[in-house]
Design an enzyme around this catalytic site. Structure first.
Site, PDB file in Angstrom:
ATOM      1  CG  ASP A  38      -1.619  -1.140   1.585  1.00 38.26           C
ATOM      2  OD1 ASP A  38      -1.588  -2.089   0.806  1.00 38.26           O
ATOM      3  OD2 ASP A  38      -2.285  -1.149   2.645  1.00 38.26           O
ATOM      4  NE  ARG A 166      -6.071  -4.322   7.866  1.00 36.74           N
ATOM      5  CZ  ARG A 166      -6.783  -5.395   8.222  1.00 36.74           C
ATOM      6  NH1 ARG A 166      -6.916  -5.725   9.494  1.00 36.74           N
ATOM      7  NH2 ARG A 166      -7.354  -6.146   7.298  1.00 36.74           N
ATOM      8  CG  ASP A 167      -5.263   0.046   6.810  1.00 31.75           C
ATOM      9  OD1 ASP A 167      -4.194  -0.303   7.349  1.00 31.75           O
ATOM     10  OD2 ASP A 167      -5.951  -0.712   6.109  1.00 31.75           O
ATOM     11  CD  GLU A 221      -7.248  -4.856   4.010  1.00 35.73           C
ATOM     12  OE1 GLU A 221      -6.591  -5.433   4.882  1.00 35.73           O
ATOM     13  OE2 GLU A 221      -7.014  -4.998   2.791  1.00 35.73           O
ATOM     14  CD1 TRP A 303      -4.240  -7.238  -0.898  1.00 37.68           C
ATOM     15  CD2 TRP A 303      -2.361  -8.328  -0.423  1.00 37.68           C
ATOM     16  NE1 TRP A 303      -3.497  -6.442  -0.048  1.00 37.68           N
ATOM     17  CE2 TRP A 303      -2.342  -7.096   0.260  1.00 37.68           C
ATOM     18  CE3 TRP A 303      -1.267  -9.189  -0.276  1.00 37.68           C
ATOM     19  CZ2 TRP A 303      -1.278  -6.710   1.075  1.00 37.68           C
ATOM     20  CZ3 TRP A 303      -0.204  -8.793   0.544  1.00 37.68           C
ATOM     21  CH2 TRP A 303      -0.224  -7.573   1.201  1.00 37.68           C
TER      22      TRP A 303
HETATM   23  C1  FRU Z   1      -4.029  -3.563   2.631  1.00 33.48           C
HETATM   24  C2  FRU Z   1      -3.395  -3.998   3.937  1.00 33.48           C
HETATM   25  C3  FRU Z   1      -3.706  -2.971   5.018  1.00 33.48           C
HETATM   26  C4  FRU Z   1      -2.606  -3.201   6.013  1.00 33.48           C
HETATM   27  C5  FRU Z   1      -1.434  -3.500   5.097  1.00 33.48           C
HETATM   28  C6  FRU Z   1      -0.433  -4.469   5.667  1.00 33.48           C
HETATM   29  O1  FRU Z   1      -3.369  -3.992   1.501  1.00 33.48           O
HETATM   30  O2  FRU Z   1      -3.862  -5.274   4.288  1.00 33.48           O
HETATM   31  O3  FRU Z   1      -4.990  -3.096   5.582  1.00 33.48           O
HETATM   32  O4  FRU Z   1      -2.389  -2.070   6.799  1.00 33.48           O
HETATM   33  O5  FRU Z   1      -1.976  -4.030   3.899  1.00 33.48           O
HETATM   34  O6  FRU Z   1       0.709  -4.531   4.881  1.00 33.48           O
END
Ligand code: FRU
Length: 492
Positions: A38, A166-167, A221, A303
């Protein structure tokens, strides 16, 4: 500075020298060494753009997350800076996950990110808990805040998972700071939470910005939230999606919600659509440029396929082209960053090329770093069956986009790109067209293609691994079509 960060900085500096610039994308940011996912902390700070990224310098596969760092004057010419963070604290020992950046009034740059740490759950088994953390810096070196973590599971509303939290995307507001954080509402899927703070260190839950309720995948995310052209826009990335017609596809995907705020300030979402209809695009983030443009960059990967390459690959992972966003006709449009035009070489133009049942090349149009604008229309009375542009082409290879007007479908197809894996090689998008007229802008940068269809109404991105010796470009038609093309070789 911790030993882990010092080690990472020393390692990346030495290893980067072994990678020739010719073996990377020219104007898309790629991992300095090892692995990138990311975009993080996409911001304009102290006169230049900063882009951080999820980074595992020691391996071309995902691993303990560091933050890589690069700066640019124009979002196309990138210069690496030393890694910004390593997982070196008790609250982020399993990784410094995604987050964002803003500039404070005193000139410091503030990073907010997710720390991952192992804890023994009520079931007696280790789990990875996620919290939100701060780091303050001068644009190169960052110091993690002594009071970390600043947002923890105790700040979650009922039903929220502490393992999927997160994020954070930081927003500077007139009345303080806000951040949007993704969370799994157990049993319902992802949701986006808005926290507020007056001093950056104490945060409280202000509202729920959006909830999945089983509509789009499972966990959400990487949120981003902004107002654009009078519309509220939420960007998100969803895991484990199911297809919805041609709109969403299986696996990880991205989407936007478009809507407005009601009298209480709550978000009312009216429409949703995918952000990219190609194969490789995820976790986008935006920046507001000094001249007021909202520009988005995503991770140009998928992914489900990204850990299949050999581990010794010196770098893996690249960002998408920066894309200028606008809201028109109830959709989020994307167009290639206008600064790209400064990289254009001389124009090669053909105005009225007709093809009938065959494939042709055009003198002056070839290469793997190219910007091409193509306008297709039927020639003669009958609608053609299929029009295709092929590139990264030699005797054995080609990748291409085809347009079937009778089905209103554009397809990207990379099965002849040299790939030896049973991965996704094709993806289709529904497109609007008036009786076979379609506009296509293709941007090639050595290892990728991004197609902007009908002035950015839809975008399709894909990585292309074909050897760089495959430089050919051709045009094909089943039936009879006419097209115009304006092509430019790109150079950094
Ligand atoms: C999205 C993610 C985020 C996380 C990161 C981990 O691609 O899964 O949610 O913060 O990658 O590398």
């Amino acid at each position: 500075m911790s030993q882990s960060l010092r080690d990472a900085r020393r390692y990346e500096e030495a290893r980067e020298r072994l990678i020739s610039p010719q073996d990377r994308p020219a104007f898309h940011l790629s991992a300095r060494v090892g692995w990138m996912n990311d975009p993080n902390g996409f911001s304009f700070h102290d006169g230049q753009y900063h882009l951080f990224y999820q980074y595992h310098p020691y391996d071309s596969h995902w691993g303990p997350m560091h933050w890589g760092h690069a700066v640019s004057p124009d979002l196309l010419r990138w210069r690496y800076l030393p890694a910004a963070m390593a997982p070196d604290m008790p609250y982020d020992q399993e990784g410094c996950f995604s987050g964002s950046a803003i500039t404070l009034q005193d000139g410091r740059q503030l990073l907010m990110y997710t720390g991952v740490a192992e804890e023994i759950g009520p079931d007696g088994v280790p789990h990875k808990a996620q919290t939100q953390n701060l780091a303050f810096g001068d644009g190169t070196d960052y110091v993690k805040f002594g009071g970390n973590p600043v947002i923890t599971a105790t700040d979650l509303p009922a039903g929220g998972s502490r393992y999927d939290f997160r994020d954070p995307k930081l927003l500077q507001c007139e009345d303080g700071w806000r951040c949007i954080v993704a969370n799994d509402q157990i049993g319902e899927g992802g949701r986006m939470l808005m926290y507020k703070s007056d001093d950056l260190t104490h945060w409280w839950l202000e509202r729920v910005v959006a909830e999945n309720r089983g509509r789009m995948g499972l966990m959400w995310e990487c949120p981003d939230l902004f107002t654009l052209d009078g519309c509220e826009v939420l960007l998100a990335s969803a895991q484990d999606m199911l297809p919805k017609g041609f709109e969403y596809h299986n696996g990880n995907g991205t989407f936007c919600l478009l809507g407005h705020r009601d009298d209480n300030g709550d978000y009312v979402w009216e429409r949703d659509h995918a952000l990219d209809y190609g194969i490789d695009f995820y976790a986008p983030q935006t920046v507001l440029t000094p001249d007021g443009r909202r520009v988005m960059i995503g991770w140009m990967q998928n992914w489900d396929t990204c850990n299949l390459h050999v581990k010794s690959t010196p770098w893996f992972g690249q960002m998408s082209l920066p894309r200028e966003l606008s809201v028109r006709n109830g959709r989020l449009y994307q167009s290639p960053l206008r600064e790209l035009e400064a990289l254009r070489g001389p124009l090669v133009q053909y105005d009225n090329v007709e093809i009938e049942n065959g494939e042709i090349g055009l003198p002056g149009i070839r290469g793997r770093m190219v910007d091409m604008e193509i306008e297709i229309e039927p020639a003669g009375g009958e609608l053609f069956n299929r029009f295709a542009v092929r590139f990264a082409k030699d005797a054995e290879h080609h990748t291409g986009f085809s347009f079937r007007p009778r089905e209103s479908v554009v397809k990207v197809d990379r099965k002849f790109s040299g790939s030896r894996r049973a991965i996704i090689h094709q993806r289709r998008a529904k497109v609007d067209h008036e009786n076979g007229r379609l506009k296509l802008r293709l941007i090639l940068d050595r290892f990728s293609v991004e197609a902007f269809i009908n002035d950015g109404e839809k975008v399709m991105s894909a990585t292309v691994g074909t050897d760089q010796s495959a430089q050919g470009i051709s045009f094909f038609c089943d039936g009879k079509a006419r097209f115009k093309i304006r092509a430019y070789a790109l150079k950094v």
